[in-house]
Design an enzyme around this catalytic site. Structure first.
Site, PDB file in Angstrom:
ATOM      1  N   HIS A 290      -3.226  10.882   0.748  1.00 54.06           N
ATOM      2  CA  HIS A 290      -2.683  10.661   2.091  1.00 54.06           C
ATOM      3  C   HIS A 290      -2.093  11.994   2.563  1.00 54.06           C
ATOM      4  O   HIS A 290      -0.905  12.117   2.811  1.00 54.06           O
ATOM      5  CB  HIS A 290      -1.656   9.526   2.101  1.00 54.06           C
ATOM      6  CG  HIS A 290      -1.462   8.877   3.440  1.00 54.06           C
ATOM      7  ND1 HIS A 290      -1.561   7.521   3.647  1.00 54.06           N
ATOM      8  CD2 HIS A 290      -1.181   9.406   4.655  1.00 54.06           C
ATOM      9  CE1 HIS A 290      -1.325   7.243   4.920  1.00 54.06           C
ATOM     10  NE2 HIS A 290      -1.092   8.393   5.561  1.00 54.06           N
TER      11      HIS A 290
ATOM     12  N   ASN B  26      -7.859   1.378   9.552  1.00 52.61           N
ATOM     13  CA  ASN B  26      -6.598   1.653  10.229  1.00 52.61           C
ATOM     14  C   ASN B  26      -6.863   1.600  11.731  1.00 52.61           C
ATOM     15  O   ASN B  26      -7.720   2.330  12.233  1.00 52.61           O
ATOM     16  CB  ASN B  26      -6.077   3.050   9.878  1.00 52.61           C
ATOM     17  CG  ASN B  26      -5.710   3.187   8.403  1.00 52.61           C
ATOM     18  OD1 ASN B  26      -5.781   2.217   7.641  1.00 52.61           O
ATOM     19  ND2 ASN B  26      -5.313   4.376   7.998  1.00 52.61           N
TER      20      ASN B  26
ATOM     21  N   TYR C 168      -4.924   1.408  15.624  1.00 55.19           N
ATOM     22  CA  TYR C 168      -3.691   1.466  16.416  1.00 55.19           C
ATOM     23  C   TYR C 168      -3.916   1.290  17.910  1.00 55.19           C
ATOM     24  O   TYR C 168      -3.084   0.730  18.602  1.00 55.19           O
ATOM     25  CB  TYR C 168      -2.984   2.812  16.213  1.00 55.19           C
ATOM     26  CG  TYR C 168      -2.351   2.948  14.857  1.00 55.19           C
ATOM     27  CD1 TYR C 168      -1.045   2.522  14.636  1.00 55.19           C
ATOM     28  CD2 TYR C 168      -3.052   3.490  13.792  1.00 55.19           C
ATOM     29  CE1 TYR C 168      -0.450   2.636  13.393  1.00 55.19           C
ATOM     30  CE2 TYR C 168      -2.471   3.604  12.533  1.00 55.19           C
ATOM     31  CZ  TYR C 168      -1.162   3.174  12.344  1.00 55.19           C
ATOM     32  OH  TYR C 168      -0.589   3.279  11.106  1.00 55.19           O
TER      33      TYR C 168
ATOM     34  N   GLU D 284      -3.899  -0.291   7.825  1.00 52.80           N
ATOM     35  CA  GLU D 284      -2.790   0.085   8.718  1.00 52.80           C
ATOM     36  C   GLU D 284      -2.996  -0.504  10.093  1.00 52.80           C
ATOM     37  O   GLU D 284      -4.088  -0.471  10.637  1.00 52.80           O
ATOM     38  CB  GLU D 284      -2.681   1.612   8.911  1.00 52.80           C
ATOM     39  CG  GLU D 284      -2.120   2.347   7.745  1.00 52.80           C
ATOM     40  CD  GLU D 284      -2.047   3.860   7.983  1.00 52.80           C
ATOM     41  OE1 GLU D 284      -1.817   4.288   9.137  1.00 52.80           O
ATOM     42  OE2 GLU D 284      -2.230   4.598   7.008  1.00 52.80           O
TER      43      GLU D 284
ATOM     44  N   GLU E 260      -7.857   8.162   6.182  1.00 52.36           N
ATOM     45  CA  GLU E 260      -8.219   8.755   7.470  1.00 52.36           C
ATOM     46  C   GLU E 260      -8.875  10.133   7.378  1.00 52.36           C
ATOM     47  O   GLU E 260      -8.301  11.145   7.812  1.00 52.36           O
ATOM     48  CB  GLU E 260      -6.978   8.805   8.373  1.00 52.36           C
ATOM     49  CG  GLU E 260      -6.349   7.430   8.554  1.00 52.36           C
ATOM     50  CD  GLU E 260      -5.305   7.367   9.659  1.00 52.36           C
ATOM     51  OE1 GLU E 260      -4.881   8.423  10.142  1.00 52.36           O
ATOM     52  OE2 GLU E 260      -4.922   6.251  10.038  1.00 52.36           O
TER      53      GLU E 260
ATOM     54  N   ARG F 213       0.866  -1.177   0.000  1.00 47.32           N
ATOM     55  CA  ARG F 213       0.000   0.000   0.000  1.00 47.32           C
ATOM     56  C   ARG F 213       0.907   1.232   0.000  1.00 47.32           C
ATOM     57  O   ARG F 213       1.794   1.362   0.859  1.00 47.32           O
ATOM     58  CB  ARG F 213      -0.909  -0.004   1.239  1.00 47.32           C
ATOM     59  CG  ARG F 213      -1.765   1.233   1.287  1.00 47.32           C
ATOM     60  CD  ARG F 213      -2.695   1.297   2.491  1.00 47.32           C
ATOM     61  NE  ARG F 213      -3.370   2.583   2.452  1.00 47.32           N
ATOM     62  CZ  ARG F 213      -3.537   3.393   3.488  1.00 47.32           C
ATOM     63  NH1 ARG F 213      -3.118   3.043   4.697  1.00 47.32           N
ATOM     64  NH2 ARG F 213      -4.142   4.550   3.339  1.00 47.32           N
TER      65      ARG F 213
HETATM   66  C1  BGC Z   1      -1.482   7.541   9.290  1.00 41.97           C
HETATM   67  C2  BGC Z   1      -0.015   7.400   9.012  1.00 41.97           C
HETATM   68  C3  BGC Z   1       0.751   7.597  10.304  1.00 41.97           C
HETATM   69  C4  BGC Z   1       0.355   6.512  11.275  1.00 41.97           C
HETATM   70  C5  BGC Z   1       1.024   6.587  12.623  1.00 41.97           C
HETATM   71  C6  BGC Z   1      -1.934   6.953  10.584  1.00 41.97           C
HETATM   72  O1  BGC Z   1      -2.675   7.881  11.296  1.00 41.97           O
HETATM   73  O2  BGC Z   1      -2.236   7.128   8.194  1.00 41.97           O
HETATM   74  O3  BGC Z   1       0.336   8.306   8.028  1.00 41.97           O
HETATM   75  O4  BGC Z   1       2.125   7.638  10.131  1.00 41.97           O
HETATM   76  O5  BGC Z   1      -1.023   6.519  11.481  1.00 41.97           O
HETATM   77  O6  BGC Z   1       0.673   7.762  13.277  1.00 41.97           O
END
Ligand code: BGC
Length: 447
Positions: free
Chosen positions: A121, A294, A296, A353, A166, A77
């Site tokens: 992006h 995405n 995290y 992501e 995002e 990607r």
């Molecule tokens: C984004 C990336 C970023 C990653 C870590 C996402 O919010 O798409 O560009 O580097 O998270 O923060």
């Protein structure tokens, strides 16, 4: 010992974005973007860093493709920089910009790696920002024209397209919280931008269908999981608002053609209502082929009158944190995927992501980032649980192939499977690189 097996044909990949890795901001006819401008405003980016050189992937992409081959992944990607293709956003097309991506995509295909292309992006051409940026409908039209240019240039070569990365970050983080470019702090503006982004997405999907482009198209929102502190109704309602800001605010329009009412009411109470034009919601809900996710981190939230935008507060329940300070919340990955599948019905999902910031560096030529391996392992187990529960996840892209320019954090925060020495630009695969490579090649791992 248990084996965590992924479905046959599951796609494993890595993700990157143009401004974070390419550098060469004044080469190949590229025009300036809002990030070139933002990085020059004192205090906006840690250490005054900018993306002028980044990982120099503009010149070193063959080496980066070599790393992907070594990993044994099936997909990459990446994003195309709009200001390379149309330097002022809506004027002349720059053939050199298209050539750069053609060479890159040809390199991927020759290596047997499937390109997944993100059209936006975050590097909006500055010339468009000067005319109102995403708050203006003319930027929406310019985006559709840019997308059409790229669709035509790569038809048959790129089969997976992602309109926007995002939209929450592009709207609320950048225009209400002021953390990312262009750095505004205005809720009404952010709500209008969120809406215009959704319209830009929908119009692009429509254009994609009209042109009969081969392949599939989707969008990649960032989501989080918010667990209510207790079963008290006000804690549940506070957690619902926090989650819906990321999930339902963007996905209800796409899948249901309307904003979630409880959130629209809440924003109205804060003086913000998106400007919706006739026909917008039909356009926004144009059917997509897949949803990018995405993920995290997650949080525990409770009701707190007067707290932030949503009368809420985060309770630090002692979860481990990555080096950027985000709680490690793997269970939230499974929960949010199940929530999305329940709410919106069956839709193919790609995890566009997931990854972690740990700032380990080389010692005697080796980067022992066991913490990143742990993070990935925990998240892949939760992803596998979601798949076992019937969520239709087709692939996973780790963020990121390389350490890179981490937006407002500059080069201080490292998310890569590969360490980058920013003085020499030397790439050193970390321990997590080899671990992830073995997962990708075997389509499973043991725990
Ligand atoms: C984004 C990336 C970023 C990653 C870590 C996402 O919010 O798409 O560009 O580097 O998270 O923060």
């Amino acid at each position: 010992m248990a084996i965590i097996q992924f479905p046959q044909g599951f796609i494993w990949g890595t993700a990157t974005a143009a401004y974070q890795i390419e550098g060469a901001v004044r080469e190949g006819g590229r025009g300036p973007s809002i990030w070139d401008t933002f990085c020059r405003i004192p205090g906006k980016v840690k250490n005054g860093d900018n993306g002028d050189t980044a990982c120099d992937s503009y010149h070193r992409y063959p080496e980066d493709i070599g790393l992907m081959k070594k990993l044994g992944i099936g997909a990459c990607r990446f994003s195309i920089a709009w200001p390379r293709v149309i330097p002022d956003g809506d004027g002349e097309i720059n053939p050199q910009g298209l050539k750069f991506y053609r060479d890159f995509v040809d390199g991927l295909l020759a290596a047997g790696i499937e390109p997944f292309c993100t059209l936006y992006h975050w590097d909006l051409p500055q010339a468009l920002q000067d005319k109102g940026g995403w708050a203006s409908r003319s930027t929406v039209d310019a985006f559709v024209r840019y997308a059409e240019t790229v669709f035509k240039a790569f038809d048959g070569k790129i089969k997976y397209w992602i309109t926007l990365n995002e939209p929450w970050c592009v709207s609320f983080l950048s225009n209400y919280l002021g953390v990312h470019a262009p750095g505004n702090r205005d809720l009404q503006l952010a709500a209008d931008i969120a809406h215009n982004l959704l319209v830009a997405h929908g119009k692009t999907v429509r254009r994609f269908r009209e042109l009969g482009v081969e392949g599939s198209i989707g969008i990649a929102p960032n989501v989080t999981w918010i667990e209510p502190y207790s079963t008290a109704p006000e804690d549940i309602a506070a957690a619902d608002r926090e989650r819906a800001w990321y999930v339902e605010w963007f996905m209800d329009p796409i899948f249901k053609g309307s904003y979630p009412e409880f959130m629209a009411d809440w924003f109205r109470g804060k003086g913000a209502t998106p400007k919706i034009e006739p026909g917008d919601m039909e356009c926004v809900s144009e059917k997509i082929d897949f949803l990018g996710i995405n993920y995290y981190t997650g949080n525990i939230v409770r009701h707190a009158p007067g707290g932030g935008l949503f009368d809420s507060e985060i309770v630090d329940a002692g979860h481990e944190r990555t080096d950027i300070g985000w709680p490690v919340y793997p269970e939230g990955f499974n929960r949010v995927l199940q929530f999305i599948a329940d709410r919106y019905g069956p839709v193919p999902i790609y995890i566009t992501e997931n990854g972690a910031c740990y700032n380990d560096g080389p010692e005697n030529g080796r980067v022992r980032d066991e913490t990143r391996i742990e993070y990935l392992r925990k998240h892949l187990i939760q992803l596998n649980r979601a798949i076992a529960s019937g969520v239709d996840v087709r692939g996973y892209f780790v963020w990121s192939l390389l350490d890179n320019f981490e937006w407002a954090e500059g080069y201080a925060m490292r998310f890569g499977l590969t360490h980058v020495d920013y003085r020499t630009l030397a790439r050193t695969p970390k321990d997590s690189f080899y671990w992830y490579g073995s997962v990708a090649q075997n389509n499973r791992f043991e725990v």
